[in-house]
Design a protein around this motif. Structure first.
Motif, PDB file in Angstrom:
ATOM      1  N   CYS A 107      -3.118  -2.067   5.009  1.00  0.00           N
ATOM      2  CA  CYS A 107      -3.671  -2.829   3.884  1.00  0.00           C
ATOM      3  C   CYS A 107      -3.940  -4.251   4.442  1.00  0.00           C
ATOM      4  CB  CYS A 107      -2.949  -2.727   2.651  1.00  0.00           C
ATOM      5  SG  CYS A 107      -1.335  -3.552   2.848  1.00  0.00           S
TER       6      CYS A 107
ATOM      7  N   CYS B  71       0.767  -1.138   0.027  1.00  0.00           N
ATOM      8  CA  CYS B  71      -0.038   0.073  -0.079  1.00  0.00           C
ATOM      9  C   CYS B  71       0.978   1.367   0.021  1.00  0.00           C
ATOM     10  CB  CYS B  71      -0.902  -0.110   1.264  1.00  0.00           C
ATOM     11  SG  CYS B  71      -0.051   0.107   2.702  1.00  0.00           S
TER      12      CYS B  71
ATOM     13  N   CYS C 212       0.483  -5.925   7.435  1.00  0.00           N
ATOM     14  CA  CYS C 212       0.450  -4.423   7.228  1.00  0.00           C
ATOM     15  C   CYS C 212      -0.689  -3.952   7.961  1.00  0.00           C
ATOM     16  CB  CYS C 212       0.540  -4.179   5.916  1.00  0.00           C
ATOM     17  SG  CYS C 212       0.002  -2.233   5.831  1.00  0.00           S
TER      18      CYS C 212
HETATM   19 ZN    ZN Z   1       0.226  -2.133   3.446  1.00  0.00          ZN
END
Ligand code: ZN
Length: 236
Positions: A224, A198, A221
């Motif tokens: 995302c 992302c 993450c």
């Molecule tokens: Zn990410």
């Protein structure tokens, strides 16, 4: 994990490439053109056939009048019958001559039309043949390209099976799930504190947590939710 992602990305690219092969679009356009050409050709051939029948009829008409003229002329030359009969015969011969001339004009006109239509048929036959040859060429080019892509898919599928076996079922299942909902990218590198899925930078709290995480822990993450792969350049 990243090997798996790279293979899947390539597979996605191949699927897209196969669907958008320029030769396939050109072939489709060419086939439309070819179909129109064939329609025109059939129309011209039908018209030519009609005119050829008209020629036969015109020729028969001319022939009939000519034969009758010759018969009348012979009777006149033989001098049989009364003067009145001969006068009537002469009158008919003159009238038949005019009729014959008119019919010959018609025949000529029909033959000219046939000539024009014959030229149309020849031109369209050549045009359709050229389009067919071009379509055949394009088809062989696109068949070759598709076969190459299919061969690559086979090869990637084999490599993928090896990679999947090394990654483990649970992680692959998670990766597949994220990939399906995240535009085809399920795993991304964490590089210089940034998720390459992302492109957002991680905050210090997450960085601290990741630094403390065990080596076999699956990191995700926070933005995302993609699987983050640690490297020496992660900044941890
Ligand atoms: Zn990410």
């Amino acid at each position: 994990m990243l090997d798996l992602q790279a293979l899947d990305t390539r597979l996605d690219q191949i699927v897209h490439r196969k669907a958008t092969l320029p030769e396939l679009a050109q072939l489709k356009a060419l086939n439309t053109e070819l179909s129109a050409c064939h329609d025109d050709l059939v129309r011209a051939q039908t018209a030519l056939g009609d005119v050829q029948r008209e020629i036969v009829k015109a020729d028969t008409d001319v022939q009939l009048v000519r034969e009758r003229s010759i018969r009348n002329q012979k009777r006149m030359d033989a001098g049989q019958g009364t003067a009145k009969d001969l006068q009537a015969l002469q009158h008919e011969v003159d009238s038949l001559a005019r009729r014959q001339s008119a019919l010959e004009d018609i025949e000529l006109e029909v033959m000219e039309r046939a000539e024009g239509l014959g030229a149309d048929v020849s031109r369209l036959e050549a045009e359709c043949a050229e389009l067919t040859a071009r379509a055949d060429d394009l088809r062989s080019v696109s068949d070759k390209a598709l076969a190459e892509l299919d061969a690559e898919v086979e090869q990637i599928t084999r490599s993928r099976a090896d990679v999947v076996a090394g990654v483990g079922d649970d992680l692959v299942a998670l990766y597949e799930k994220i990939r399906a909902s995240s535009g085809g990218i399920g795993a991304a590198v964490l590089r210089q504190r940034r998720c390459e899925g992302c492109n957002l930078e991680l905050n210090q709290v997450d960085m601290n947590r990741f630094t403390a995480a065990a080596e076999d822990e699956v990191l995700r993450c926070e933005e995302c939710r993609r699987i983050l792969v640690r490297t020496s350049e992660s900044g941890l």
